[in-house]
Design an enzyme around this catalytic site. Structure first.
Site, PDB file in Angstrom:
ATOM      1  CG  HIS A 160      -7.675  -0.705   2.758  1.00  8.21           C
ATOM      2  ND1 HIS A 160      -8.314  -1.530   3.664  1.00  8.21           N
ATOM      3  CD2 HIS A 160      -6.604  -1.390   2.319  1.00  8.21           C
ATOM      4  CE1 HIS A 160      -7.624  -2.654   3.755  1.00  8.21           C
ATOM      5  NE2 HIS A 160      -6.586  -2.598   2.951  1.00  8.21           N
ATOM      6  CG  HIS A 214      -1.996  -1.086   1.157  1.00  7.12           C
ATOM      7  ND1 HIS A 214      -2.517  -1.578  -0.007  1.00  7.12           N
ATOM      8  CD2 HIS A 214      -2.634  -1.768   2.163  1.00  7.12           C
ATOM      9  CE1 HIS A 214      -3.423  -2.507   0.261  1.00  7.12           C
ATOM     10  NE2 HIS A 214      -3.508  -2.652   1.568  1.00  7.12           N
ATOM     11  CD  GLU A 260      -8.069  -3.684  -0.351  1.00  7.73           C
ATOM     12  OE1 GLU A 260      -6.920  -3.275  -0.565  1.00  7.73           O
ATOM     13  OE2 GLU A 260      -8.310  -4.664   0.368  1.00  7.73           O
TER      14      GLU A 260
HETATM   15  C1  GLA Z   1      -5.001  -5.486   1.964  1.00  5.83           C
HETATM   16  C2  GLA Z   1      -4.032  -6.598   1.914  1.00  5.83           C
HETATM   17  C3  GLA Z   1      -4.069  -7.359   3.187  1.00  5.83           C
HETATM   18  C4  GLA Z   1      -3.819  -6.450   4.370  1.00  5.83           C
HETATM   19  C5  GLA Z   1      -4.776  -5.321   4.359  1.00  5.83           C
HETATM   20  C6  GLA Z   1      -4.457  -4.321   5.436  1.00  5.83           C
HETATM   21  O1  GLA Z   1      -6.285  -5.916   1.865  1.00  5.83           O
HETATM   22  O2  GLA Z   1      -4.255  -7.459   0.827  1.00  5.83           O
HETATM   23  O3  GLA Z   1      -3.134  -8.391   3.151  1.00  5.83           O
HETATM   24  O4  GLA Z   1      -2.506  -5.957   4.307  1.00  5.83           O
HETATM   25  O5  GLA Z   1      -4.758  -4.668   3.110  1.00  5.83           O
HETATM   26  O6  GLA Z   1      -4.295  -4.911   6.683  1.00  5.83           O
END
Ligand code: GLA
Length: 384
Positions: A212, A138, A350
């Protein structure tokens, strides 16, 4: 370049992103919705005041921070017209600064993981900030979720919304090129929440922006989402290695727990013991949307909570959807309702390009070059 409100807006305008709704008078009366209002939310350690914007339209109520573009609350009615906050969040800015579950945040420059935080573009290799074992997640240690965004409210006909601006300088978190980013949150008179992302760069770079939000349609803090029914219009997904980096294979969902082509309760197959689920502690994968990249957003997923009757439909122009079943929530975070969040208390959907695309030439490209504008749209439609 020193970044402040003026230079970010000037930069955005110069990049041809902004213009129409900037400045005083942009927050006029909206026939369909409530004019966005701003209140202080808290202060950063350096004294910067963080604000919270409240928007309402068509039965949907949204509260957004200028910190990370965070959706702090999102309230929608159930089948009896009773509102609940269906998005996980914190009550204080300190929690948003110190903790990294990415609750409600805008994610950039690159949603999800880049293997070893490394990629090569036009013959040059780039080392990104690494923050998830050996990988970059991210956007790295200080992604777009951990910055103050410049926010301008607008009303346009029956719609109300916010433009959010952030300029990421050349080299930030290891990414090449100064990326000027504009994200628009719109609440339509039908209560839809629409996100439009735009970005330009001055050097070739990679971009993959997303949101998110952690959904629990029964209400934040109300318990598990395993009863929620989910449908995803995808016949394939991208299996990962132990670090959750795609292997490159596009595997068929048919005959596996990953088959959501017909709506099913999330809990039905979550304990099936498929090695991909064991590795990820549940679902945490990218679904390869059957429609592929499209010019316009198309409906690709539906989430329904049978108890409250609340539904969420997602439309996007993007080729992928990360369905994350809240596997890393471990009871250590306390949310807005005063409850601790445990594994499976929410899920994320997402819309995105595939994780680690910069290292997989066969995946749809995430490269952005100077002179081009990155544009993508995701629409959330709520109902009962
Ligand atoms: C995304 C990732 C997960 C995790 C979340 C945040 O969905 O794919 O593995 O890192 O973000 O916790």
């Amino acid at each position: 370049m020193e970044l402040n409100r003026r230079t970010v807006i000037a930069g955005a305008a110069a990049a041809g992103l902004a213009a129409t709704t900037l400045g005083a008078g942009s927050a006029g009366a909206a026939p369909g919705g409530r004019k966005p209002v701003r209140e202080p939310f808290g202060k950063l350690a350096d004294g910067t005041t963080i604000h919270r914007w409240s928007l309402e339209n068509g039965g949907t109520r949204l509260k957004v921070l200028d910190w990370g573009g965070v959706v702090q609350r999102l309230e929608i009615p159930d089948r009896h017209g009773r509102h609940a906050n269906v998005s996980l969040g914190f009550d204080t800015i300190d929690d948003y600064v110190a903790k990294t579950p990415y609750f409600g945040a805008l994610i950039g420059r690159y949603g999800n993981r880049i293997g070893k935080g490394r990629f090569t573009l036009d013959g040059r290799s780039h080392q990104l900030s690494v923050n998830d074992g050996v990988n970059s997640l991210h956007g790295g240690k200080q992604g777009f979720d951990k910055h103050v965004w410049d926010v301008e409210p607008f009303t346009e006909g029956p719609d109300v919304g916010l433009h959010l601006y952030y300029t990421s300088v050349d080299g930030e978190m290891g990414y090449p090129g100064t990326l000027r980013t504009k994200v628009t949150y719109t609440l339509t008179r039908h209560g839809e929440w629409r996100i439009d992302y735009e970005a330009t760069t001055d050097r070739a770079t990679v971009v993959n922006l997303t949101s998110h939000v952690y959904w629990n349609l029964g209400g934040e803090g109300s318990g598990t989402i395993e009863d929620h029914e989910l449908r995803i219009a995808a016949s394939r997904y991208t299996p990962t290695d132990a670090g959750l980096i795609p292997t490159g294979e596009l595997a068929r969902v048919a005959g596996t727990p990953f088959d959501f082509r017909r709506a099913k309760p999330i809990g039905r197959d979550i304990r099936a013991g498929h090695e991909q689920q064991v590795q990820a502690k549940g679902y945490d994968h990218n679904w390869v949307l059957d429609k592929g990249v499209t010019a316009k957003p198309e409906h690709i997923a539906t989430l329904r909570d049978p108890r409250s009757g609340r539904t969420l439909k997602i439309a996007t122009d993007q080729p992928g959807l990360q369905f994350y079943s809240g596997n890393f929530l471990d009871g250590t975070l306390t949310g807005t309702g005063g409850h601790t969040y445990r594994q499976g208390d929410a899920l994320c959907l997402e819309t995105q390009h595939f994780p680690d695309s910069p290292n997989h030439p066969a995946f749809p490209s995430t490269v952005l070059r100077p002179g081009r504008t990155y544009r993508t749209t995701t629409i959330h439609t709520f109902g009962t």
